[in-house]
Write a protein that holds these residues in place. Structure first.
Motif, PDB file in Angstrom:
ATOM      1  N   ASN A   1       0.802  -1.212   0.000  1.00  0.00           N
ATOM      2  CA  ASN A   1       0.000   0.000   0.000  1.00  0.00           C
ATOM      3  C   ASN A   1       0.839   1.267   0.000  1.00  0.00           C
ATOM      4  O   ASN A   1       0.398   2.316  -0.479  1.00  0.00           O
ATOM      5  CB  ASN A   1      -0.919   0.028   1.226  1.00  0.00           C
ATOM      6  CG  ASN A   1      -1.970  -1.061   1.213  1.00  0.00           C
ATOM      7  OD1 ASN A   1      -2.218  -1.674   0.179  1.00  0.00           O
ATOM      8  ND2 ASN A   1      -2.575  -1.313   2.357  1.00  0.00           N
ATOM      9  N   ALA A   2       2.041   1.188   0.569  1.00  0.00           N
ATOM     10  CA  ALA A   2       2.840   2.394   0.778  1.00  0.00           C
ATOM     11  C   ALA A   2       3.145   3.120  -0.531  1.00  0.00           C
ATOM     12  O   ALA A   2       3.121   4.356  -0.592  1.00  0.00           O
ATOM     13  CB  ALA A   2       4.139   2.044   1.497  1.00  0.00           C
ATOM     14  N   GLY A   3       3.425   2.362  -1.580  1.00  0.00           N
ATOM     15  CA  GLY A   3       3.699   2.984  -2.870  1.00  0.00           C
ATOM     16  C   GLY A   3       2.485   3.692  -3.438  1.00  0.00           C
ATOM     17  O   GLY A   3       2.598   4.765  -4.045  1.00  0.00           O
ATOM     18  N   TYR A   4       1.313   3.097  -3.233  1.00  0.00           N
ATOM     19  CA  TYR A   4       0.091   3.733  -3.713  1.00  0.00           C
ATOM     20  C   TYR A   4      -0.182   5.036  -2.963  1.00  0.00           C
ATOM     21  O   TYR A   4      -0.576   6.039  -3.566  1.00  0.00           O
ATOM     22  CB  TYR A   4      -1.097   2.783  -3.564  1.00  0.00           C
ATOM     23  CG  TYR A   4      -1.122   1.681  -4.590  1.00  0.00           C
ATOM     24  CD1 TYR A   4      -1.740   1.876  -5.826  1.00  0.00           C
ATOM     25  CD2 TYR A   4      -0.520   0.460  -4.349  1.00  0.00           C
ATOM     26  CE1 TYR A   4      -1.762   0.871  -6.782  1.00  0.00           C
ATOM     27  CE2 TYR A   4      -0.537  -0.560  -5.305  1.00  0.00           C
ATOM     28  CZ  TYR A   4      -1.152  -0.344  -6.516  1.00  0.00           C
ATOM     29  OH  TYR A   4      -1.178  -1.340  -7.464  1.00  0.00           O
ATOM     30  N   PHE A   5       0.020   5.021  -1.634  1.00  0.00           N
ATOM     31  CA  PHE A   5      -0.172   6.248  -0.866  1.00  0.00           C
ATOM     32  C   PHE A   5       0.736   7.365  -1.400  1.00  0.00           C
ATOM     33  O   PHE A   5       0.296   8.483  -1.658  1.00  0.00           O
ATOM     34  CB  PHE A   5       0.168   6.023   0.617  1.00  0.00           C
ATOM     35  CG  PHE A   5      -0.663   4.983   1.307  1.00  0.00           C
ATOM     36  CD1 PHE A   5      -1.996   4.789   0.994  1.00  0.00           C
ATOM     37  CD2 PHE A   5      -0.108   4.189   2.310  1.00  0.00           C
ATOM     38  CE1 PHE A   5      -2.762   3.829   1.653  1.00  0.00           C
ATOM     39  CE2 PHE A   5      -0.852   3.235   2.974  1.00  0.00           C
ATOM     40  CZ  PHE A   5      -2.179   3.052   2.635  1.00  0.00           C
ATOM     41  N   PHE A   6       2.029   7.023  -1.528  1.00  0.00           N
ATOM     42  CA  PHE A   6       3.001   8.025  -1.947  1.00  0.00           C
ATOM     43  C   PHE A   6       2.722   8.508  -3.368  1.00  0.00           C
ATOM     44  O   PHE A   6       2.723   9.716  -3.641  1.00  0.00           O
ATOM     45  CB  PHE A   6       4.418   7.451  -1.864  1.00  0.00           C
ATOM     46  CG  PHE A   6       5.464   8.371  -2.443  1.00  0.00           C
ATOM     47  CD1 PHE A   6       5.847   9.515  -1.780  1.00  0.00           C
ATOM     48  CD2 PHE A   6       6.048   8.082  -3.676  1.00  0.00           C
ATOM     49  CE1 PHE A   6       6.797  10.371  -2.329  1.00  0.00           C
ATOM     50  CE2 PHE A   6       6.999   8.924  -4.220  1.00  0.00           C
ATOM     51  CZ  PHE A   6       7.386  10.070  -3.553  1.00  0.00           C
ATOM     52  N   ASN A   7       2.480   7.566  -4.283  1.00  0.00           N
ATOM     53  CA  ASN A   7       2.249   7.961  -5.672  1.00  0.00           C
ATOM     54  C   ASN A   7       0.999   8.820  -5.821  1.00  0.00           C
ATOM     55  O   ASN A   7       0.976   9.767  -6.620  1.00  0.00           O
ATOM     56  CB  ASN A   7       2.148   6.724  -6.561  1.00  0.00           C
ATOM     57  CG  ASN A   7       3.468   6.014  -6.729  1.00  0.00           C
ATOM     58  OD1 ASN A   7       4.521   6.625  -6.603  1.00  0.00           O
ATOM     59  ND2 ASN A   7       3.436   4.716  -6.983  1.00  0.00           N
ATOM     60  N   GLY A   8      -0.054   8.500  -5.058  1.00  0.00           N
ATOM     61  CA  GLY A   8      -1.258   9.312  -5.126  1.00  0.00           C
ATOM     62  C   GLY A   8      -0.992  10.750  -4.741  1.00  0.00           C
ATOM     63  O   GLY A   8      -1.462  11.686  -5.391  1.00  0.00           O
ATOM     64  N   ALA A   9      -0.214  10.934  -3.668  1.00  0.00           N
ATOM     65  CA  ALA A   9       0.106  12.287  -3.215  1.00  0.00           C
ATOM     66  C   ALA A   9       1.064  12.973  -4.182  1.00  0.00           C
ATOM     67  O   ALA A   9       0.848  14.132  -4.580  1.00  0.00           O
ATOM     68  CB  ALA A   9       0.721  12.228  -1.816  1.00  0.00           C
ATOM     69  N   TYR A  10       2.121  12.262  -4.552  1.00  0.00           N
ATOM     70  CA  TYR A  10       3.154  12.887  -5.390  1.00  0.00           C
ATOM     71  C   TYR A  10       2.600  13.286  -6.754  1.00  0.00           C
ATOM     72  O   TYR A  10       2.862  14.392  -7.251  1.00  0.00           O
ATOM     73  CB  TYR A  10       4.345  11.944  -5.562  1.00  0.00           C
ATOM     74  CG  TYR A  10       5.518  12.615  -6.241  1.00  0.00           C
ATOM     75  CD1 TYR A  10       6.406  13.386  -5.503  1.00  0.00           C
ATOM     76  CD2 TYR A  10       5.724  12.501  -7.611  1.00  0.00           C
ATOM     77  CE1 TYR A  10       7.476  14.021  -6.117  1.00  0.00           C
ATOM     78  CE2 TYR A  10       6.781  13.134  -8.235  1.00  0.00           C
ATOM     79  CZ  TYR A  10       7.654  13.900  -7.479  1.00  0.00           C
ATOM     80  OH  TYR A  10       8.694  14.544  -8.092  1.00  0.00           O
ATOM     81  N   GLU A  11       1.827  12.394  -7.360  1.00  0.00           N
ATOM     82  CA  GLU A  11       1.309  12.702  -8.689  1.00  0.00           C
ATOM     83  C   GLU A  11       0.257  13.809  -8.649  1.00  0.00           C
ATOM     84  O   GLU A  11       0.108  14.566  -9.608  1.00  0.00           O
ATOM     85  CB  GLU A  11       0.764  11.429  -9.324  1.00  0.00           C
ATOM     86  CG  GLU A  11       1.883  10.455  -9.695  1.00  0.00           C
ATOM     87  CD  GLU A  11       1.399   9.070 -10.096  1.00  0.00           C
ATOM     88  OE1 GLU A  11       0.180   8.920 -10.348  1.00  0.00           O
ATOM     89  OE2 GLU A  11       2.232   8.141 -10.139  1.00  0.00           O
TER      90      GLU A  11
END
Length: 314
Positions: free
Chosen positions: A111-121
């Motif tokens: 999940n951690a990558g999805y959290f980060f990518n959602g915010a970053y993108e």
């Protein structure tokens, strides 16, 4: 009949627990993975035994998984990013710029990558335009990740960033933290080691009691709350349908009559390259000081004492 085991955040113990359940001849496994990439062998054992698997909350990277139940994890990040945009009114910033630092989660947690990518993108257009600046230059997931979501690790990393890039009084405007345990460490670092204005916008996720207190006290700006009790409701209804041999698709949502938002998704998650995992994804909620009562107390998730602090409801 239900057999329930707790693995105390130890992957080897979880593997052993699952092997014991397989030996017991269970009809269905529901697994909240500690490390979603460390269970492949034992998942193969489940498949060989003809036991279907529901991955609960964290995706398990094995094609033995039949279904995945979680929240829309990419949306968690987009909500955090959009909160930053809206709160700072970045679309109307003109020539004004803001400094932001990212703190992401555990690389072992899918999940951690999805959290980060959602915010970053969500924030990338403003990063590209220079309206948002990452003074440390740390913008890739590996650089900002926090093993085991550990508060002390997040604290020490932020202390290093503050000492290296903000000791001269450079203003830090935003600390984008993927969850509350990392936000707790980042907040402590800012309180103790930051020379600038302490009114830093800090995001989080989970609604941990200590972080909700920080929101009440104005130290943390927001958290994204996931009503995990609803996740359990979906799991139970899915399990009953699977054991009854019913067809499982988006019709389960209508049949079950859940009083919360949930989507049936067959595209977003893969257990291996090209192997899509059907998923039931619930919708998270943004929580700020202004909606604590409405978002957390009124639904019965938390109680509020006379001082305004929240405590998990029994």
């Amino acid at each position: 009949e239900v057999e329930l085991t707790y693995s105390d955040n130890e992957t080897d113990r979880q593997v052993n627990d699952i092997q014991n359940l397989i030996s017991d001849g269970v009809n269905l496994l529901v697994v909240a993975a500690i490390d979603g990439e460390a269970l492949n062998t034992v998942m193969d054992e489940a498949a060989d035994a003809g036991i279907p698997v529901i991955a609960y909350d964290r995706l398990i990277k094995s094609d033995a998984v039949s279904y995945y139940i979680s929240f829309d994890n990419y949306t968690v990040g987009t909500l955090q990013g959009q909160y930053v945009i809206d709160t700072l009114d970045i679309d109307n910033a003109g020539d004004k710029t803001y400094n932001i630092e990212f703190t992401a989660g555990d690389p072992a947690d899918n999940n951690a990558g999805y959290f980060f990518n959602g915010a970053y993108e969500t924030l990338k257009p403003y990063l590209d335009a220079g309206t948002l600046n990452v003074v440390s230059g740390q913008t890739d997931f590996d650089s900002v990740a926090t093993p085991a979501w550990d508060t002390q690790t997040a604290l020490e990393r932020m202390q290093n960033i503050l000492a290296s890039y903000y000791a001269d009084g450079t203003q830090l405007d935003v600390a984008l933290c993927s969850n509350d345990s990392t936000a707790l460490g980042v907040t402590q670092a800012i309180e103790s080691d930051y020379a600038g204005d302490n009114t830093v916008l800090i995001t989080g996720q989970d609604g941990d009691e200590a972080n909700l207190a920080n929101i009440v006290d104005g130290k943390q700006s927001m958290t994204v709350y996931k009503a995990v009790a609803n996740e359990a409701v979906v799991t139970l209804d899915l399990a009953k349908a699977m054991l009854a041999g019913d067809t499982v698709d988006e019709s389960l949502i209508e049949k079950s009559g859940w009083d919360f938002e949930c989507a049936y998704d067959t595209e977003s998650y893969e257990t291996s390259e090209g192997n899509k995992c059907p998923s039931f994804l619930l919708v998270p909620t943004v929580v700020t000081k202004d909606n604590l009562q409405e978002a957390l107390v009124d639904p019965g998730y938390y109680t509020m004492d006379d001082d305004g602090y929240l405590h998990p409801a029994n």
